[in-house]
Motif scaffolding. Structure first.
Motif, PDB file in Angstrom:
ATOM      1  N   THR A 217       1.430  39.756  44.849  1.00 19.94           N
ATOM      2  CA  THR A 217       2.729  39.817  45.404  1.00 19.94           C
ATOM      3  C   THR A 217       2.377  39.658  46.941  1.00 19.94           C
ATOM      4  OG1 THR A 217       2.597  42.083  45.470  1.00 19.94           O
ATOM      5  CG2 THR A 217       3.882  40.942  43.677  1.00 19.94           C
ATOM      6  N   GLU A 227      -2.659  47.484  45.386  1.00 19.22           N
ATOM      7  CA  GLU A 227      -1.860  46.049  45.021  1.00 19.22           C
ATOM      8  C   GLU A 227      -2.509  45.487  43.990  1.00 19.22           C
ATOM      9  OE1 GLU A 227       0.759  45.192  46.494  1.00 19.22           O
ATOM     10  OE2 GLU A 227       0.880  46.123  48.389  1.00 19.22           O
ATOM     11  N   ALA A 444       6.014  38.499  38.914  1.00 17.62           N
ATOM     12  CA  ALA A 444       5.700  38.973  39.982  1.00 17.62           C
ATOM     13  C   ALA A 444       6.015  37.842  41.191  1.00 17.62           C
ATOM     14  CB  ALA A 444       4.082  39.238  39.805  1.00 17.62           C
ATOM     15  N   LEU A 447       9.703  38.493  41.875  1.00 16.77           N
ATOM     16  CA  LEU A 447       9.968  39.794  42.497  1.00 16.77           C
ATOM     17  C   LEU A 447       9.402  39.746  44.193  1.00 16.77           C
ATOM     18  CD1 LEU A 447      10.914  42.518  42.288  1.00 16.77           C
ATOM     19  CD2 LEU A 447       8.658  43.445  41.968  1.00 16.77           C
ATOM     20  N   ASP A 448       8.540  39.278  44.162  1.00 19.21           N
ATOM     21  CA  ASP A 448       7.790  38.951  45.563  1.00 19.21           C
ATOM     22  C   ASP A 448       8.864  38.396  46.447  1.00 19.21           C
ATOM     23  OD1 ASP A 448       5.528  39.777  47.386  1.00 19.21           O
ATOM     24  OD2 ASP A 448       5.005  37.714  47.170  1.00 19.21           O
ATOM     25  N   THR A 469       1.483  45.360  34.989  1.00 23.61           N
ATOM     26  CA  THR A 469       2.044  44.567  35.786  1.00 23.61           C
ATOM     27  C   THR A 469       3.366  45.054  35.939  1.00 23.61           C
ATOM     28  OG1 THR A 469       0.641  42.909  35.447  1.00 23.61           O
ATOM     29  CG2 THR A 469       2.494  42.412  36.660  1.00 23.61           C
ATOM     30  N   THR A 470       4.326  45.311  34.939  1.00 23.66           N
ATOM     31  CA  THR A 470       5.648  45.529  35.347  1.00 23.66           C
ATOM     32  C   THR A 470       5.724  46.940  35.857  1.00 23.66           C
ATOM     33  OG1 THR A 470       5.698  46.210  32.680  1.00 23.66           O
ATOM     34  CG2 THR A 470       6.702  44.285  33.356  1.00 23.66           C
ATOM     35  N   ARG A 472       3.959  48.497  38.070  1.00 22.95           N
ATOM     36  CA  ARG A 472       3.745  48.401  39.528  1.00 22.95           C
ATOM     37  C   ARG A 472       4.841  47.503  40.215  1.00 22.95           C
ATOM     38  NH1 ARG A 472       0.558  52.251  40.860  1.00 22.95           N
ATOM     39  NH2 ARG A 472      -1.689  51.991  40.087  1.00 22.95           N
ATOM     40  N   LEU A 473       5.380  46.567  39.401  1.00 18.78           N
ATOM     41  CA  LEU A 473       6.467  45.527  40.122  1.00 18.78           C
ATOM     42  C   LEU A 473       7.797  46.615  40.172  1.00 18.78           C
ATOM     43  CD1 LEU A 473       6.094  42.165  38.282  1.00 18.78           C
ATOM     44  CD2 LEU A 473       5.088  43.035  40.628  1.00 18.78           C
ATOM     45  N   LYS A 476       7.274  48.855  43.175  1.00 19.64           N
ATOM     46  CA  LYS A 476       7.211  47.921  44.482  1.00 19.64           C
ATOM     47  C   LYS A 476       8.842  48.046  44.794  1.00 19.64           C
ATOM     48  CE  LYS A 476       4.292  44.797  45.528  1.00 19.64           C
ATOM     49  NZ  LYS A 476       3.996  44.913  47.164  1.00 19.64           N
TER      50      LYS A 476
END
Length: 730
Positions: A217, A227, A444, A447-448, A469-470, A472-473, A476
């Motif tokens: 991201t 990150e 990702a 979302l970024d 991954t999900t 962390r997303l 965020k």
């Protein structure tokens, strides 16, 4: 190893990670307690003391002022649990040794100094002599790697040509461990140039040289913060097991293989209840269905009686979902809510893209859409080309937000909840079908972009198993103040990702009787329930001349847009108040969540647990202002993130294997002489099978992953493993 405040000794062997170092200090994670300053910090494996614990380390601004989790300046009154702690710090033993050696001391203390330094001075020359020249080591390794690469290049290649963004029906994985294929990995690490360089150096020795990490991201990445990064390398073997080994590389906190996963988006076969669409019955998600209003009316006026259907006109019962959620009282009366369009509230849809069905034609924002599969500025579902106006999943779910009041197709009657506001929905295409997500990197990237471009709300009517991954997303998005409305899931009982994480709004599904949709996922992480069973959506009629039409379909996919629409109207009404600095970041999301729960319509027909606070009540929601920012609680307080991710790292291969097999059992319908999706051919790794055996016992060997298992067996096993992962956070 600590004696906090002089209490009995406590040893920390849990939630420990090395973060970074400065000239004088080590930064690490450990579960220290107050009064532990001066405690020895040991290196795992050697048991040597490498530092003395000093203090907790908080995030600061460029003036070295302490910050809270929401990014505000901390004050002396700020509670410790609101400070943005990023780790602990200890003073390096090497620095302490140097300080002892260089200190100016009185003559009577020289004896003590010599005693302290005696062992250090004796062992240091031996250590230096035993340590080989690092430049020579690196040169030798590079020569070996280069020679191996040249040897591989000269040999006949049996590496299959796999595109960077594989398309549908690519679930097969080579069964031979000797075949090297391009494999993507996602890792978490500190976003610091020196850390990235160190990891790249190690990976370039472990794999073919030249490995480069890319931020997952990049637009929203924060320097110095943990990150997600990704890299791709040719690899042979079990990718999940390799990810576990990557987590042992210094500087890498967690790692996972980014392999194709089944999507969960209303997974019941499409031909049911007279032919209504329940998404994903076929690989191609072709949108075929048969109008089923006769069955709908029988179910809710004869078999049972729904107050939203019985005795009502067609234009009313076809939009029963409005009446069930109170949208009728704010959109069908003289009461005019604040306009999300005029207030600039931005909603983006993560789905399969858009089509030109007359119900939604022109209502998608095609100036700001994006296709993350092909990196193009057009999120059009390509299957619509030359096939007519074929509604895909994105069109069906999107119609509940921006579907026109009028459509020439027979059976029209429902209307998008944001349509009265002349709203245009931005579509982000993250998956080609509602069957497979080829790479989490596409989610990702979406979302970024959504955060960077200032979207307020994300509506996502599909999910996958919990992943690094999900997780962390979701965090965020939460910290960025984005309200991410997610479908709780279908047919698998357990709440799917990203809905399962604290940072999102998880939506379960109800029906016209205010009862649960039996296929809805449910659990403690569900926030709210909305209409999802027998909701009128666009179809392409399976019989006749393939004309546009409508049918009643099922799924939490259809429940989710209701909450996204409610969020848009609520943000528009309370926009001025929510712009105050104290509502920045996660508090904006939390203010909506709290209002959503406080205003929910309590229904005796829903189960007492697993369906959140009740059924969405848009009218009451708009009359529920945000709570004072100081009374809002961060959903990640009490969330043991390190334990959760450690558990996910350990069980990740098992949960993904069960997930894919479970969904293959759902999707595995015959299409000619082929299954719609072939089973994954690679068995679980030996380490995963050992963990599986330890979890379920040897007596259950008949259910081992390589042996065909029934759908109930797979469902029970998946839910058990997911429960273990979820409970780790508690």
């Amino acid at each position: 190893m600590q004696h906090p405040n002089g209490l009995p000794k406590k040893v920390v062997l849990k939630d420990i990670r090395f973060f970074s170092e400065t000239g004088t200090r080590l930064v690490y994670e450990s579960d220290t307690l107050p009064g532990s300053s001066g405690s020895p910090v040991f290196g795992m494996g050697t048991c040597e003391i490498i530092a003395l614990h000093h203090s907790g380390l908080s995030r600061t601004d460029d003036q070295n002022r302490v910050l809270t989790r929401s990014g505000q300046l901390a004050t002396p009154e700020t509670p410790d649990d609101e400070i943005d702690w990023i780790g602990n710090e200890g003073i390096k033993v090497s620095v302490i040794v140097s300080a002892v050696r260089e200190a100016t001391l009185s003559p009577d203390m020289e004896k003590g100094r010599r005693a302290l330094l005696k062992d250090t001075d004796n062992i240091a020359p031996q250590l230096k002599q035993a340590l080989p020249d690092q430049a020579s080591v690196r040169s030798g390794v590079n020569n070996v790697v280069t020679a191996a690469a040249m040897s591989n290049n000269s040999a006949p290649s049996n590496v299959p040509d796999i595109p960077s963004s594989p398309k549908e029906n690519t679930m097969d994985v080579p069964s031979s461990a000797n075949i090297s294929t391009p494999t993507a990995f996602i890792i978490s690490a500190l976003n610091k140039p020196e850390t990235v360089s160190q990891i790249e150096a190690v990976l370039s020795v472990k794999y073919p040289p030249g490995i480069k990490l890319s931020l997952l991201t990049p637009a929203t990445a924060v320097a110095g913060k943990e990150e997600l990064f990704t890299f791709t390398t040719n690899f042979s073997g079990n990718a999940h097991e390799e990810a576990g080994k990557l987590a042992q590389v210094p500087g890498i906190f967690y790692a996972e293989a980014d392999l194709p996963l089944y999507l969960n988006a209303d997974t019941v076969n499409i031909i049911r209840k007279g032919g209504g669409p329940a998404e994903s019955g076929f690989l191609f998600d072709d949108g075929y269905g048969t109008p089923n209003e006769d069955a709908f009316l029988k179910n809710y006026t004869v078999t049972a009686v729904s107050k939203f259907v019985a005795g009502r006109k067609a234009e009313e019962y076809r939009r029963w979902n409005w009446y069930a959620t109170g949208f009728d009282k704010i959109l069908l009366t003289q009461q005019t809510p604040a306009s999300p369009h005029e207030k600039g509230i931005r909603v983006v849809q993560f789905d399969t893209g858009y089509t030109d069905h007359s119900k939604v034609a022109g209502a998608f924002d095609t100036d700001n859409d994006y296709n993350f599969l092909d990196n193009t500025n057009d999120a059009l579902d390509l299957r619509t080309i030359s096939l007519g106006k074929q509604p895909g999943h994105g069109t069906r779910t999107g119609s509940l937000l921006i579907g026109h009041d009028f459509s020439p197709a027979a059976g029209n009657g429902n209307c998008g909840l944001l349509a009265p506001d002349n709203y245009k929905l931005v579509p982000f295409r993250i998956a080609e079908t509602v069957v497979i997500i080829n790479r989490q990197q596409q989610l990702a990237a979406a979302l970024d972009a959504a955060i960077a471009q200032g979207f307020d709300i994300i509506t996502m009517s599909m999910g996958i198993p919990p992943t690094l991954t999900t997780a962390r997303l979701a965090k965020k998005a939460y910290e960025s103040g984005v309200i991410w409305c997610c479908a709780a899931g279908n047919s698998v009982q357990a709440v799917v990702a990203p809905a399962v994480f604290p940072g999102t709004i998880a939506v379960a599904a109800s029906n016209p009787l205010d009862r649960e949709w039996t296929g809805s996922s449910r659990g403690d992480t569900v926030d709210i329930t909305a209409p999802g069973e027998d909701v009128l959506v666009p179809i392409w009629q399976a019989a006749g001349d393939h004309l546009e039409g409508f049918a009643y379909g099922d799924g939490t996919s259809y429940a989710t847009p209701h909450v996204a629409a409610a969020a848009a109207y609520w943000l528009a009404k309370y926009q001025d108040q929510l712009r105050a600095p104290e509502y920045a970041g996660w508090k904006r999301v939390e203010a909506f969540r709290q209002a959503l729960k406080d205003s929910a319509r309590k229904s005796d027909q829903l189960p007492t647990k697993g369906f959140g606070s009740g059924i969405l009540n848009a009218e009451k929601l708009l009359n529920t202002p945000p709570k004072p920012a100081g009374k809002l609680n961060n959903q990640y307080n009490g969330w043991n993130e390190s334990a959760f991710l450690n558990s996910l790292q350990g069980y990740g291969e098992i949960v993904k294997t069960y997930w894919n097999k479970l969904h293959n059992a759902i999707f595995g319908t015959r299409r000619g002489n082929q299954e719609s999706l072939t089973a994954i051919s690679t068995p679980m790794s030996d380490s995963a099978r050992m963990l599986e055996s330890a979890t379920f016992g040897k007596s259950r060997s008949a259910y081992e992953s390589t042996t065909p298992a029934t759908y109930p067996d797979l469902l029970q096993r998946f839910n058990t493993v997911q429960s273990i992962i979820e409970n780790a956070a508690k």
